[in-house]
Enzyme design. Structure first.
Site, PDB file in Angstrom:
ATOM      1  N   HIS A   1      13.608 109.024 -26.303  1.00 37.27           N
ATOM      2  CA  HIS A   1      14.546 107.975 -25.886  1.00 37.27           C
ATOM      3  C   HIS A   1      13.959 106.963 -24.899  1.00 37.27           C
ATOM      4  O   HIS A   1      14.509 106.730 -23.815  1.00 37.27           O
ATOM      5  CB  HIS A   1      15.801 108.608 -25.284  1.00 37.27           C
TER       6      HIS A   1
ATOM      7  N   HIS B   1      18.858 107.884 -34.034  1.00 36.46           N
ATOM      8  CA  HIS B   1      18.627 106.595 -33.384  1.00 36.46           C
ATOM      9  C   HIS B   1      17.597 105.756 -34.128  1.00 36.46           C
ATOM     10  O   HIS B   1      17.382 104.599 -33.758  1.00 36.46           O
ATOM     11  CB  HIS B   1      18.196 106.799 -31.928  1.00 36.46           C
TER      12      HIS B   1
ATOM     13  N   HIS C   1      15.637 116.838 -36.980  1.00 40.34           N
ATOM     14  CA  HIS C   1      16.229 116.267 -35.769  1.00 40.34           C
ATOM     15  C   HIS C   1      17.579 116.893 -35.449  1.00 40.34           C
ATOM     16  O   HIS C   1      17.808 117.360 -34.330  1.00 40.34           O
ATOM     17  CB  HIS C   1      16.398 114.762 -35.903  1.00 40.34           C
TER      18      HIS C   1
ATOM     19  N   HIS D   1      18.221 116.522 -30.680  1.00 47.95           N
ATOM     20  CA  HIS D   1      19.546 115.915 -30.822  1.00 47.95           C
ATOM     21  C   HIS D   1      20.541 116.201 -29.696  1.00 47.95           C
ATOM     22  O   HIS D   1      21.495 115.466 -29.540  1.00 47.95           O
ATOM     23  CB  HIS D   1      20.141 116.355 -32.172  1.00 47.95           C
TER      24      HIS D   1
END
Length: 487
Positions: free
Chosen positions: A31, A94, A152, A253
């Site tokens: 992220h 994402h 994921h 996740h």
């Protein structure tokens, strides 16, 4: 960044599920957190990925939430470009346009905002779109040693007869080579769009869900995340592992302060590789797992760890930080000698590689035009509607553990059980992924960079036997063989 993005759409002939062998490092969500990625770079592959034994598997969610999304994506794609048979980048939720283009929700922390902020609206949009075209071609899953399933989110619901050879792995392999998912392309079939959505969106069911809402026949139910996402319970995990002949599932996740968590009788591992931007507190850690033949080792970043390097071009990130955030980073020692002049210097800096915008834009357009035309179908609903989801399920879906945070980092009990080495090697040899025979395999030492305690300056703790855990029928004779490193 430009060269990487224009090359990678032609560089992804990989199947939707890739197969590899250990040793392998497995990483969860990053992220846009460049600081934690630097931690792993400085301590896991400090000699460089090319000189570090083993493969590297990243489970997705490289962008959004953090303030260095472009740097993280550029670095990982560059590693993939240089080491295509060693670095494996899976797709997360994402890595879809509906999520990383949701500027109204993520604001300055959204990937599309950072692309536009860095390159301007027109070129920034093209960088964002071309990056998403690369994401469309990323694998959805990986299998290590024909024994450990990596993804994921979680295991997909079956769309074909589970008794047919290949089962759910075959379903994943049949997902379109180019899949938009959220939103889908016109050519994507509904069944396989569901498989792809399950892979990137699903979660383990909480104990409360297991008791109240999970279908006892299939083991699936509605996720607390909402928006059409699903959860998978004990029944679904047992069926999947038995049908595929696997022992474990490794997924990401979900944010966890300890960096790594387990669930479903220690058969499902959740890995989270960023310690920031997820409301996990100041003691949150970033973790990864090393699968080294018959061992599984956890590497965590302790809250006490401080990155000793002052990285170049601080002004790039400073331009998007508030005054309070800059002051906080100065106090932590992440920024030195900041007077405010750097920000002005950054604004005046000329980006030579993008100054000839007309030429660059035409080249980028031609690189896209050379490929087959894929059309987003705005009228079709995705299996999961991102705008209706929450960040993470409110109820804990993972097993309880006794954690104690000390000055040197995490102290854990009853965290993992190891894998029976003989069973793992049989699976590798059976499927043609054999290892070189050693004179005495029992005395075999890890060949993965990072096992040497002195060179890594790590605090090492070997987990003892703290009780047995439930295992799948695919794995027998379990014995604790997990080591944990805290840096």
């Amino acid at each position: 960044m430009y060269n990487i993005l224009t090359s990678l759409p032609l560089f992804y002939p990989e199947p939707r599920c890739v197969f590899l062998q250990s040793p392998a490092y497995v990483f969860g969500d990053i992220h846009g957190n460049l600081e934690d990625l630097h931690f792993f770079s400085d301590n896991v592959w400090n000699l460089g990925m090319a000189l570090t034994a083993g493969n590297f598997v990243f489970l997705g969610d490289y962008v959004d939430r953090g303030m260095s999304c472009l740097e993280v994506v550029a670095y990982l794609l560059a590693m993939k470009l240089m080491l295509p048979q060693k670095v494996f980048l899976l797709r997360g939720n994402h890595e879809t346009r509906d999520v990383n283009g949701w500027e109204e929700h993520y604001g300055a922390r959204s990937f599309i905002y950072q692309c536009r902020e860095r390159f301007g609206d027109e070129l920034g949009y093209k960088v964002w779109e071309l990056t998403n075209s690369t994401f469309d071609r990323m694998p959805l899953a990986a299998v290590i040693d024909q024994d450990i399933f990596c993804v994921h989110g979680g295991i997909p619901r079956p769309i074909s007869d589970s008794s047919v050879e290949g089962g759910r792995i075959k379903d994943i392999l049949n997902v379109s080579k180019v899949a938009g998912i959220n939103p889908p392309y016109e050519h994507e079939e509904d069944d396989y769009q569901q498989v792809a959505s399950d892979c990137i969106w699903s979660d383990p069911a909480s104990e409360d869900q297991e008791a109240k809402s999970v279908d006892r026949r299939t083991g699936y139910g509605d996720s607390l995340r909402g928006g059409g996402a699903i959860c998978f319970g004990h029944k679904a995990v047992s069926n999947f592992l038995q049908q595929q002949g696997f022992s474990y599932i490794m997924r990401a996740h979900e944010a966890h302060a300890e960096g790594v968590a387990v669930s479903k009788g220690a058969r499902v591992f959740t890995v989270f590789s960023t310690s920031k931007d997820h409301n996990q507190g100041n003691n949150a850690m970033a973790g990864c797992i090393l699968i080294d033949f018959d061992k599984m080792q956890v590497i965590n970043r302790s809250p006490a760890y401080r990155n000793q390097y002052i990285h170049r071009r601080d002004s790039v990130s400073l331009a998007m930080l508030s005054e309070a955030e800059i002051k906080e980073r100065v106090q932590l020692g992440l920024i030195e000698g900041f007077t405010g002049a750097e920000e002005e210097e950054f604004e005046e800096e000329e980006w030579e590689e993008f100054d000839e915008e007309g030429d660059r834009s035409s080249e980028m357009d031609s690189s896209v035009d050379d490929e087959e035309e894929y059309v987003i179908d705005d009228r079709r609903k995705s299996s999961v509607e991102p705008s209706m989801t929450v960040t993470s399920p409110e109820s804990d879906s993972h097993d309880s553990h006794d954690f104690k945070i000390g000055q040197s980092g995490l102290q854990a009990k009853s965290l993992f059980s190891g894998v029976d080495g003989s069973q793992r090697r049989k699976k590798r040899d059976k499927h043609g992924i054999g290892t070189i025979a050693e004179d005495n395999e029992e005395d075999e030492e890890s060949t993965v960079n990072g096992d040497d305690e002195e060179n890594m300056n790590m605090e090492f703790e070997e987990e003892e036997n703290y009780g047995s855990t439930a295992t799948s029928s695919a794995s027998t004779g379990m014995s604790p063989a997990v080591k944990k490193f805290t840096l």
